[in-house]
Design an enzyme around this catalytic site. Sequence first.
Site, PDB file in Angstrom:
ATOM      1  N   GLY A   1      15.000  -2.411   6.001  1.00  0.00           N
ATOM      2  CA  GLY A   1      14.415  -1.442   4.388  1.00  0.00           C
ATOM      3  C   GLY A   1      13.649  -2.367   3.530  1.00  0.00           C
ATOM      4  O   GLY A   1      14.462  -3.877   3.357  1.00  0.00           O
TER       5      GLY A   1
ATOM      6  N   LYS B   1       6.850  -2.007  -8.070  1.00  0.00           N
ATOM      7  CA  LYS B   1       5.437  -2.010  -9.610  1.00  0.00           C
ATOM      8  C   LYS B   1       5.610  -0.218 -10.252  1.00  0.00           C
ATOM      9  O   LYS B   1       6.280   0.741  -9.610  1.00  0.00           O
ATOM     10  CB  LYS B   1       4.275  -1.930  -8.386  1.00  0.00           C
ATOM     11  CG  LYS B   1       3.680  -3.410  -8.201  1.00  0.00           C
ATOM     12  CD  LYS B   1       2.739  -3.725  -9.624  1.00  0.00           C
ATOM     13  CE  LYS B   1       2.566  -5.371  -9.098  1.00  0.00           C
ATOM     14  NZ  LYS B   1       2.688  -5.790  -9.710  1.00  0.00           N
TER      15      LYS B   1
ATOM     16  N   GLY C   1      21.487 -10.357   4.848  1.00  0.00           N
ATOM     17  CA  GLY C   1      22.127  -9.729   3.693  1.00  0.00           C
ATOM     18  C   GLY C   1      23.710  -8.887   4.017  1.00  0.00           C
ATOM     19  O   GLY C   1      23.793  -8.961   5.206  1.00  0.00           O
TER      20      GLY C   1
ATOM     21  N   TYR D   1       9.877   3.190  -3.842  1.00  0.00           N
ATOM     22  CA  TYR D   1      11.362   3.040  -2.772  1.00  0.00           C
ATOM     23  C   TYR D   1      12.059   4.218  -2.819  1.00  0.00           C
ATOM     24  O   TYR D   1      12.897   4.810  -2.204  1.00  0.00           O
ATOM     25  CB  TYR D   1      11.902   1.365  -3.316  1.00  0.00           C
ATOM     26  CG  TYR D   1      12.960   1.129  -3.370  1.00  0.00           C
ATOM     27  CD1 TYR D   1      12.935   1.156  -2.055  1.00  0.00           C
ATOM     28  CD2 TYR D   1      14.928   1.455  -3.600  1.00  0.00           C
ATOM     29  CE1 TYR D   1      14.709  -0.013  -0.879  1.00  0.00           C
ATOM     30  CE2 TYR D   1      15.371   1.188  -3.403  1.00  0.00           C
ATOM     31  CZ  TYR D   1      15.443   0.376  -1.777  1.00  0.00           C
ATOM     32  OH  TYR D   1      16.732   0.183  -2.155  1.00  0.00           O
TER      33      TYR D   1
ATOM     34  N   ASN E   1       0.682   0.846 -11.112  1.00  0.00           N
ATOM     35  CA  ASN E   1       0.048   0.461 -10.862  1.00  0.00           C
ATOM     36  C   ASN E   1       0.187   0.269  -9.268  1.00  0.00           C
ATOM     37  O   ASN E   1       0.096  -1.005  -8.987  1.00  0.00           O
ATOM     38  CB  ASN E   1       0.634  -1.226 -11.603  1.00  0.00           C
ATOM     39  CG  ASN E   1       0.157  -1.666 -12.627  1.00  0.00           C
ATOM     40  OD1 ASN E   1      -0.522  -0.772 -12.816  1.00  0.00           O
ATOM     41  ND2 ASN E   1       1.264  -1.424 -13.532  1.00  0.00           N
TER      42      ASN E   1
ATOM     43  N   VAL F   1       9.961  -2.583  12.535  1.00  0.00           N
ATOM     44  CA  VAL F   1      11.157  -1.264  13.357  1.00  0.00           C
ATOM     45  C   VAL F   1       9.906  -0.159  13.215  1.00  0.00           C
ATOM     46  O   VAL F   1      10.105   1.252  13.924  1.00  0.00           O
ATOM     47  CB  VAL F   1      12.256  -0.799  12.619  1.00  0.00           C
ATOM     48  CG1 VAL F   1      13.359  -1.446  12.721  1.00  0.00           C
ATOM     49  CG2 VAL F   1      11.912  -0.783  11.224  1.00  0.00           C
TER      50      VAL F   1
ATOM     51  N   ASN G   1      14.279   5.173 -10.057  1.00  0.00           N
ATOM     52  CA  ASN G   1      14.589   3.893 -11.627  1.00  0.00           C
ATOM     53  C   ASN G   1      13.162   3.174 -11.363  1.00  0.00           C
ATOM     54  O   ASN G   1      12.352   3.607 -10.515  1.00  0.00           O
ATOM     55  CB  ASN G   1      15.653   2.996 -10.046  1.00  0.00           C
ATOM     56  CG  ASN G   1      15.780   1.717 -10.801  1.00  0.00           C
ATOM     57  OD1 ASN G   1      16.038   1.612 -11.777  1.00  0.00           O
ATOM     58  ND2 ASN G   1      16.156   0.827  -9.942  1.00  0.00           N
TER      59      ASN G   1
ATOM     60  N   ASP H   1      15.680  -7.615  14.291  1.00  0.00           N
ATOM     61  CA  ASP H   1      15.734  -7.753  13.089  1.00  0.00           C
ATOM     62  C   ASP H   1      13.662  -8.427  13.386  1.00  0.00           C
ATOM     63  O   ASP H   1      13.219  -8.009  14.916  1.00  0.00           O
ATOM     64  CB  ASP H   1      15.873  -8.608  12.088  1.00  0.00           C
ATOM     65  CG  ASP H   1      15.091  -8.807  10.775  1.00  0.00           C
ATOM     66  OD1 ASP H   1      14.685  -8.241  10.216  1.00  0.00           O
ATOM     67  OD2 ASP H   1      16.777  -8.304   9.985  1.00  0.00           O
TER      68      ASP H   1
HETATM   69  P1  NAD Z   1      17.503  -7.415   2.547  1.00  0.00           P
HETATM   70  O1  NAD Z   1      15.881  -7.865   1.979  1.00  0.00           O
HETATM   71  O2  NAD Z   1      18.428  -9.410   1.906  1.00  0.00           O
HETATM   72  O3  NAD Z   1      17.473  -7.358   4.406  1.00  0.00           O
HETATM   73  C1  NAD Z   1      16.999  -6.543   5.067  1.00  0.00           C
HETATM   74  C2  NAD Z   1      16.566  -7.085   6.354  1.00  0.00           C
HETATM   75  O4  NAD Z   1      15.192  -6.096   6.956  1.00  0.00           O
HETATM   76  C3  NAD Z   1      15.918  -8.217   6.485  1.00  0.00           C
HETATM   77  O5  NAD Z   1      16.592  -8.915   7.202  1.00  0.00           O
HETATM   78  C4  NAD Z   1      14.174  -7.660   6.829  1.00  0.00           C
HETATM   79  O6  NAD Z   1      14.129  -8.683   7.978  1.00  0.00           O
HETATM   80  C5  NAD Z   1      14.756  -6.839   7.897  1.00  0.00           C
HETATM   81  N1  NAD Z   1      13.728  -6.198   7.861  1.00  0.00           N
HETATM   82  C6  NAD Z   1      12.513  -5.292   6.800  1.00  0.00           C
HETATM   83  N2  NAD Z   1      11.253  -4.641   7.477  1.00  0.00           N
HETATM   84  C7  NAD Z   1      11.786  -4.767   9.105  1.00  0.00           C
HETATM   85  C8  NAD Z   1      11.348  -4.420   9.930  1.00  0.00           C
HETATM   86  N3  NAD Z   1       9.900  -3.502   9.828  1.00  0.00           N
HETATM   87  N4  NAD Z   1      11.754  -4.406  10.807  1.00  0.00           N
HETATM   88  C9  NAD Z   1      12.806  -5.091  11.661  1.00  0.00           C
HETATM   89  N5  NAD Z   1      13.062  -5.480  10.762  1.00  0.00           N
HETATM   90  C10 NAD Z   1      13.144  -5.372   9.073  1.00  0.00           C
HETATM   91  O7  NAD Z   1      17.715  -6.363   2.660  1.00  0.00           O
HETATM   92  P2  NAD Z   1      19.538  -6.155   1.923  1.00  0.00           P
HETATM   93  O8  NAD Z   1      20.118  -5.921   0.246  1.00  0.00           O
HETATM   94  O9  NAD Z   1      20.786  -6.691   2.738  1.00  0.00           O
HETATM   95  O10 NAD Z   1      19.407  -4.253   1.907  1.00  0.00           O
HETATM   96  C11 NAD Z   1      19.579  -3.526   3.222  1.00  0.00           C
HETATM   97  C12 NAD Z   1      19.443  -1.901   2.728  1.00  0.00           C
HETATM   98  O11 NAD Z   1      20.061  -1.495   1.850  1.00  0.00           O
HETATM   99  C13 NAD Z   1      18.224  -2.019   2.829  1.00  0.00           C
HETATM  100  O12 NAD Z   1      18.272  -0.729   3.539  1.00  0.00           O
HETATM  101  C14 NAD Z   1      18.216  -1.711   0.911  1.00  0.00           C
HETATM  102  O13 NAD Z   1      16.759  -1.064   0.821  1.00  0.00           O
HETATM  103  C15 NAD Z   1      19.727  -1.114   1.310  1.00  0.00           C
HETATM  104  N6  NAD Z   1      20.313  -1.919   0.135  1.00  0.00           N
HETATM  105  C16 NAD Z   1      20.406  -2.485  -0.816  1.00  0.00           C
HETATM  106  C17 NAD Z   1      20.952  -3.102  -1.801  1.00  0.00           C
HETATM  107  C18 NAD Z   1      21.121  -4.171  -2.781  1.00  0.00           C
HETATM  108  O14 NAD Z   1      21.722  -3.971  -4.020  1.00  0.00           O
HETATM  109  N7  NAD Z   1      20.877  -5.096  -1.666  1.00  0.00           N
HETATM  110  C19 NAD Z   1      21.686  -1.685  -2.702  1.00  0.00           C
HETATM  111  C20 NAD Z   1      21.154  -0.168  -2.626  1.00  0.00           C
HETATM  112  C21 NAD Z   1      19.966  -0.170  -0.818  1.00  0.00           C
END
Ligand code: NAD
Length: 438
Positions: A281, A286, A209, A344, A290, A253, A338, A229
Amino acid sequence: MADLFTTVVTSPLARRAGVPQPTQLRRYTPGGPLVEGPVLVTGGGRFEKSMRVRLDQAGVAVVSAAEDTRDRLGAIIVDLSAALDPAELAQLRTIEPGVKRLARNARVVVIGTDPATLTDVTEVTTQRALEGFSRSLAKELRLGATGNLVLAQGEAHDGVWSAVEFLLSGRSAYVDGQVVRVAETMGTNGDSVKPLGGKVAVVTGAARGIGAEIARVLGRDGATVVAVDVPAAGEALAKVANEVRGTAVQLDVTAADAGSRIVRHATQRHGAIDIVIHNAGITRDKLFVNLDEDRWDSVIDVNLRSILRMNEAILGEGGLGQGGRIVCLSSIAGIAGNRGQTNYGASKAGVIGLVTALAAQVRDRGITVNAVAPGFIETEMTARVPFATREMGRRINSLQQGGLPRDVAETIAWLSQPGAAAVTGQVVRVCGQSWLGA
Ligand code: NAD
């Protein structure tokens, strides 16, 4: 990621029927032109001259009026930093012929004085007006063009240029309707193609991602990347680390020793730690009524508490030094809220509090702390969102499309540059000027 809806709205029939069409956004290519077309610079503020000089150094043609060129304008920079009275805002109207002659994917950048540095009521009123102007103009611009405001303190020429350069470039393709504040801190980039050359950057959640894309873009810009990761994502993580010729660290993390392990790995393997991107992240959505304890605790722990804990080691002995950079991932859910995301939203709003407070604490150590708040970004996560909600998310912004992980990564890479030393404690939204929480 074209689906049925996208195919229908972009069809020739829909075009003929006048359905608004998303424009293919201009994105950054290393070594490519900063902006496509001459730049109109006007306004008479204290940065006008230095912007002209730096544009010239960047090989960009500068004009003083739209009529001075036959080409479509790549950008307009209007510097009203010296305006003291609302009557002077009328100067904004002088860019109207230029706005009519903007090229596809053009930029409008307004420069003002940060009202926080002013005390006179009339002056504050005047400068604050620039925010409403630029956000409104951004909503009127078409064909991938964006409009943003840079608010400067004192004689922040380096900081203003860093922000203006970012906003003119393809790096800021999905940054629209934003306000960037710059302090007087000096900071310039050495290499324009590899601005992060010689830096060691840690990216959490780098296996996929947005995190994987951050690793790629930081690597492209010259940084040595430490990709972090969870062990369960080890294979994908190793792939990303190999691709960027960096190293991988498998850890959760939320572990108590995550910060010290990251610092130890970076300094032992690469000799330093300069940049930390807190990207890992999770969502556990939910409705509030809930929401169980596990969904609450896990989101707060991964998205927020882990960053606070890791920062203790990252900012401690042997961690980030002068010129260090921390960038956290927030979200527009943390700004607008949201439905179904109380956990979140709380975590991502907390991130904003964190960067504001921490930036002030480490400012005198030459370390900056910022957040990037993505809007609707095309990822695996958003591909799983139900059809109607997804299409709505894609369309309700001024650019009428979702952003790419790359757009988030480019903004983070900019904030990580030595040249961005004057930008700290900020939240930069990468949301195409989403209607949410604007
Ligand atoms: P994703 O779920 O595709 O990737 C998140 C990565 O973080 C994964 O590889 C996962 O294994 C890793 N991860 C989760 N928990 C972990 C932990 N405890 N220790 C180490 N690694 C961990 O998410 P994404 O869409 O790429 O989002 C990345 C960041 O951007 C996040 O913080 C998310 O909240 C933020 N974000 C995303 C969007 C969106 O539209 N995708 C929008 C706003 C914010």
